[in-house]
Design a protein around this motif. Structure first.
Motif, PDB file in Angstrom:
ATOM      1  N   CYS A 202       0.888  -1.139  -0.039  1.00 18.56           N
ATOM      2  CA  CYS A 202       0.011  -0.089  -0.071  1.00 18.56           C
ATOM      3  C   CYS A 202       0.730   1.364   0.039  1.00 18.56           C
ATOM      4  O   CYS A 202       1.917   1.399   0.749  1.00 18.56           O
ATOM      5  CB  CYS A 202      -0.955   0.132   1.128  1.00 18.56           C
ATOM      6  N   ARG A 203       0.545   2.276  -0.977  1.00 18.51           N
ATOM      7  CA  ARG A 203       1.380   3.349  -0.861  1.00 18.51           C
ATOM      8  C   ARG A 203       0.076   4.510  -0.900  1.00 18.51           C
ATOM      9  O   ARG A 203      -0.941   4.532  -1.073  1.00 18.51           O
ATOM     10  CB  ARG A 203       2.110   3.604  -2.362  1.00 18.51           C
ATOM     11  N   TYR A 204       0.987   5.626  -0.715  1.00 18.78           N
ATOM     12  CA  TYR A 204       0.040   6.825  -0.497  1.00 18.78           C
ATOM     13  C   TYR A 204       0.699   8.249  -0.987  1.00 18.78           C
ATOM     14  O   TYR A 204       2.001   8.166  -0.826  1.00 18.78           O
ATOM     15  CB  TYR A 204      -0.540   7.199   0.812  1.00 18.78           C
ATOM     16  N   ARG A 205       0.088   9.328  -1.316  1.00 13.97           N
ATOM     17  CA  ARG A 205       0.964  10.536  -1.584  1.00 13.97           C
ATOM     18  C   ARG A 205      -0.227  11.545  -1.925  1.00 13.97           C
ATOM     19  O   ARG A 205      -1.231  11.362  -2.365  1.00 13.97           O
ATOM     20  CB  ARG A 205       1.755  10.444  -2.705  1.00 13.97           C
ATOM     21  N   SER A 206       0.161  12.827  -1.626  1.00 14.12           N
ATOM     22  CA  SER A 206      -0.937  13.800  -1.728  1.00 14.12           C
ATOM     23  C   SER A 206      -0.301  14.554  -3.255  1.00 14.12           C
ATOM     24  O   SER A 206       0.794  14.329  -3.825  1.00 14.12           O
ATOM     25  CB  SER A 206      -0.483  15.058  -0.850  1.00 14.12           C
ATOM     26  N   LEU A 207      -1.456  15.153  -3.919  1.00 12.95           N
ATOM     27  CA  LEU A 207      -1.146  15.628  -5.209  1.00 12.95           C
ATOM     28  C   LEU A 207      -1.298  17.131  -4.967  1.00 12.95           C
ATOM     29  O   LEU A 207      -2.166  18.025  -4.524  1.00 12.95           O
ATOM     30  CB  LEU A 207      -2.275  15.023  -6.161  1.00 12.95           C
ATOM     31  N   GLU A 208      -0.238  18.080  -5.814  1.00 12.83           N
ATOM     32  CA  GLU A 208      -0.246  19.286  -6.013  1.00 12.83           C
ATOM     33  C   GLU A 208      -1.682  19.567  -6.750  1.00 12.83           C
ATOM     34  O   GLU A 208      -1.962  18.810  -7.707  1.00 12.83           O
ATOM     35  CB  GLU A 208       0.760  19.742  -6.647  1.00 12.83           C
ATOM     36  N   PRO A 209      -2.390  21.077  -6.655  1.00 13.22           N
ATOM     37  CA  PRO A 209      -3.689  20.956  -7.378  1.00 13.22           C
ATOM     38  C   PRO A 209      -3.505  20.943  -8.952  1.00 13.22           C
ATOM     39  O   PRO A 209      -4.655  20.111  -9.603  1.00 13.22           O
ATOM     40  CB  PRO A 209      -3.992  22.655  -7.000  1.00 13.22           C
ATOM     41  N   ALA A 210      -2.368  21.216  -9.574  1.00 10.90           N
ATOM     42  CA  ALA A 210      -2.432  20.965 -10.980  1.00 10.90           C
ATOM     43  C   ALA A 210      -2.346  19.765 -11.414  1.00 10.90           C
ATOM     44  O   ALA A 210      -3.095  19.276 -12.342  1.00 10.90           O
ATOM     45  CB  ALA A 210      -1.071  21.832 -11.337  1.00 10.90           C
ATOM     46  N   GLU A 211      -1.521  18.806 -10.522  1.00 12.92           N
ATOM     47  CA  GLU A 211      -1.753  17.509 -11.085  1.00 12.92           C
ATOM     48  C   GLU A 211      -3.055  16.797 -10.852  1.00 12.92           C
ATOM     49  O   GLU A 211      -3.311  15.902 -11.512  1.00 12.92           O
ATOM     50  CB  GLU A 211      -0.649  16.624 -10.333  1.00 12.92           C
ATOM     51  N   ALA A 212      -3.621  17.053  -9.619  1.00 13.17           N
ATOM     52  CA  ALA A 212      -4.902  16.675  -9.303  1.00 13.17           C
ATOM     53  C   ALA A 212      -5.854  17.081 -10.324  1.00 13.17           C
ATOM     54  O   ALA A 212      -6.725  16.038 -10.561  1.00 13.17           O
ATOM     55  CB  ALA A 212      -5.196  17.083  -8.018  1.00 13.17           C
ATOM     56  N   CYS A 213      -5.963  18.001 -10.813  1.00 11.75           N
ATOM     57  CA  CYS A 213      -6.707  18.502 -11.860  1.00 11.75           C
ATOM     58  C   CYS A 213      -6.482  17.554 -13.228  1.00 11.75           C
ATOM     59  O   CYS A 213      -7.460  17.194 -13.834  1.00 11.75           O
ATOM     60  CB  CYS A 213      -6.911  19.999 -12.369  1.00 11.75           C
ATOM     61  N   ALA A 214      -5.429  17.378 -13.519  1.00  6.31           N
ATOM     62  CA  ALA A 214      -4.847  16.686 -14.685  1.00  6.31           C
ATOM     63  C   ALA A 214      -5.155  15.197 -14.560  1.00  6.31           C
ATOM     64  O   ALA A 214      -5.913  14.872 -15.517  1.00  6.31           O
ATOM     65  CB  ALA A 214      -3.273  16.895 -15.107  1.00  6.31           C
ATOM     66  N   LEU A 215      -4.930  14.548 -13.315  1.00  2.22           N
ATOM     67  CA  LEU A 215      -5.544  13.254 -13.145  1.00  2.22           C
ATOM     68  C   LEU A 215      -6.974  13.171 -13.287  1.00  2.22           C
ATOM     69  O   LEU A 215      -7.655  12.357 -13.899  1.00  2.22           O
ATOM     70  CB  LEU A 215      -4.866  12.635 -11.992  1.00  2.22           C
ATOM     71  N   ALA A 216      -7.792  14.045 -12.561  1.00  2.00           N
ATOM     72  CA  ALA A 216      -9.170  14.005 -12.564  1.00  2.00           C
ATOM     73  C   ALA A 216      -9.609  14.284 -13.973  1.00  2.00           C
ATOM     74  O   ALA A 216     -10.858  13.581 -14.220  1.00  2.00           O
ATOM     75  CB  ALA A 216      -9.488  14.770 -11.879  1.00  2.00           C
ATOM     76  N   GLY A 217      -9.113  14.943 -14.809  1.00  3.61           N
ATOM     77  CA  GLY A 217      -9.471  15.259 -16.250  1.00  3.61           C
ATOM     78  C   GLY A 217      -9.530  13.921 -16.991  1.00  3.61           C
ATOM     79  O   GLY A 217     -10.341  13.707 -17.867  1.00  3.61           O
ATOM     80  N   MET A 218      -8.516  13.264 -16.777  1.00  2.00           N
ATOM     81  CA  MET A 218      -8.250  11.906 -17.534  1.00  2.00           C
ATOM     82  C   MET A 218      -9.247  11.010 -17.210  1.00  2.00           C
ATOM     83  O   MET A 218      -9.676  10.046 -17.966  1.00  2.00           O
ATOM     84  CB  MET A 218      -6.736  11.389 -17.795  1.00  2.00           C
ATOM     85  N   VAL A 219      -9.207  10.799 -15.834  1.00  3.69           N
ATOM     86  CA  VAL A 219     -10.061   9.445 -15.106  1.00  3.69           C
ATOM     87  C   VAL A 219     -11.758   9.746 -15.263  1.00  3.69           C
ATOM     88  O   VAL A 219     -12.066   9.111 -14.882  1.00  3.69           O
ATOM     89  CB  VAL A 219      -9.206   8.958 -13.918  1.00  3.69           C
ATOM     90  N   SER A 220     -11.671  11.017 -14.819  1.00  3.85           N
ATOM     91  CA  SER A 220     -13.098  11.261 -14.493  1.00  3.85           C
ATOM     92  C   SER A 220     -13.788  11.892 -15.593  1.00  3.85           C
ATOM     93  O   SER A 220     -14.987  11.463 -15.984  1.00  3.85           O
ATOM     94  CB  SER A 220     -13.230  12.181 -12.929  1.00  3.85           C
ATOM     95  N   THR A 221     -13.316  12.904 -16.258  1.00  2.23           N
ATOM     96  CA  THR A 221     -13.926  13.709 -17.194  1.00  2.23           C
ATOM     97  C   THR A 221     -13.847  12.644 -18.460  1.00  2.23           C
ATOM     98  O   THR A 221     -14.508  12.764 -19.415  1.00  2.23           O
ATOM     99  CB  THR A 221     -13.151  14.880 -17.364  1.00  2.23           C
ATOM    100  N   GLY A 222     -12.573  11.993 -18.654  1.00  2.00           N
ATOM    101  CA  GLY A 222     -12.439  11.308 -19.823  1.00  2.00           C
ATOM    102  C   GLY A 222     -11.528  11.720 -20.817  1.00  2.00           C
ATOM    103  O   GLY A 222     -11.512  11.512 -22.037  1.00  2.00           O
ATOM    104  N   TRP A 223     -10.671  12.819 -20.387  1.00  2.00           N
ATOM    105  CA  TRP A 223      -9.795  13.585 -21.609  1.00  2.00           C
ATOM    106  C   TRP A 223      -9.074  12.470 -22.196  1.00  2.00           C
ATOM    107  O   TRP A 223      -8.319  11.355 -21.676  1.00  2.00           O
ATOM    108  CB  TRP A 223      -8.948  14.315 -21.023  1.00  2.00           C
ATOM    109  N   SER A 224      -8.709  12.716 -23.379  1.00  2.00           N
ATOM    110  CA  SER A 224      -7.866  11.507 -24.173  1.00  2.00           C
ATOM    111  C   SER A 224      -6.244  12.266 -23.765  1.00  2.00           C
ATOM    112  O   SER A 224      -6.270  13.473 -23.368  1.00  2.00           O
ATOM    113  CB  SER A 224      -7.791  11.468 -25.426  1.00  2.00           C
ATOM    114  N   PHE A 225      -5.313  11.710 -24.342  1.00  2.27           N
ATOM    115  CA  PHE A 225      -3.981  12.260 -24.000  1.00  2.27           C
ATOM    116  C   PHE A 225      -3.743  13.598 -24.686  1.00  2.27           C
ATOM    117  O   PHE A 225      -3.331  14.479 -24.429  1.00  2.27           O
ATOM    118  CB  PHE A 225      -2.926  11.198 -24.244  1.00  2.27           C
TER     119      PHE A 225
END
Length: 262
Positions: A202-225
């Motif tokens: 098990c691993r963990y880490r906090s995300l900076e806001p910019a990275e969090a938005c980018a990851l959410a865009g891909m996995v939640s909003t469904g952005w392509s690369f």
């Protein structure tokens, strides 16, 4: 008394608030030369509740570390009474613990404590989640160039996301290190904490806001690369593709992503 009736009576005894057995149920049992019926039933009752407390201490060790023995026992006992174990596996007994803290304590006390409980439960969920098929760097290296623009991803099954408004991660880390309690503090800015399992750890880490938005865009909003690169261009201009590749490589290395079917 039929077997099913006896089993239900025994269950009711274990779940009762008192270890004193119902006289009708106790009359159906025989004591031994060194242990009478009432004492034996009390032992079963107390052992069952002690086992439930042990499960909570194991799953919520940081809460125990924060509250100390006496207060944790009081909280655990109140939880046992409010939400008796209803699953055949004790693995799920603590599922409602964070929600119970919110309803049981005043808001000033419950908010940071419940957040810490949610963080600890996220580790439990991550540890037991299905393996899935996380992307690897080798897989990405074999991806044809023409497939990159339309590449879409989702989170691996073990990944849990938690919005932290308090220094819950620091408290959790201090409990694992058996260090001094750092004190509960509200964060100036809330952040996203990821908890996941990679290579059986098990691993963990906090995300900076910019990275969090980018990851959410891909996995939640469904952005392509390619859409990720386009979104990042607003902030990173010509460096957007490099930043997108850098984050994507890190997410893949950490075992966070699966490829989403077209």
């Amino acid at each position: 008394m039929r077997l099913t009736e006896w089993q239900l009576a025994f269950e009711q005894h274990l779940l009762a608030d008192t270890s004193v057995a119902d006289t009708g149920f106790a009359a159906t049992l025989l004591g031994g030369p060194s242990l009478d019926v009432d004492t034996g039933l009390a032992i079963y009752h107390n052992a069952y509740r002690a086992r439930l407390h042990e499960v909570l201490r194991h799953d919520f060790g940081a809460i125990w570390y924060w509250l100390g023995d006496e207060e944790f026992v009081l909280l655990a006992e109140a939880y046992v009474r409010r939400y008796p174990s209803a699953h055949y596996s004790l693995r799920w007994f603590g599922e409602r613990f964070a929600a119970f803290i919110v309803e049981h304590l005043v808001a000033e006390q419950s908010a940071p404590l419940a957040e810490l409980a949610r963080l600890e439960w996220a580790f439990t969920l991550a540890f037991d989640a299905p393996q899935g098929e996380p992307l690897s760097l080798n897989t990405m290296a074999l991806l044809p160039p023409e497939d990159w623009p339309d590449l879409r991803v989702s989170l691996a099954p073990s990944v849990q996301q938690l919005i932290c408004h308090f220094n819950s991660v620091a408290i959790w880390r201090a409990s694992k290190d058996q260090g001094d309690f750092p004190g509960s503090q509200a964060l100036d800015t809330a952040h996203i904490c990821l908890v996941w399992r990679h290579q059986n750890v098990c691993r963990y880490r906090s995300l900076e806001p910019a990275e969090a938005c980018a990851l959410a865009g891909m996995v939640s909003t469904g952005w392509s690369f390619s859409e990720l690169c386009g979104e990042l261009a607003v902030t990173y201009s010509e460096g957007a593709p490099l930043q997108a590749v850098t984050w994507l490589k890190q997410w893949v290395e950490e075992g966070l992503l699966e490829r989403r079917a077209p």
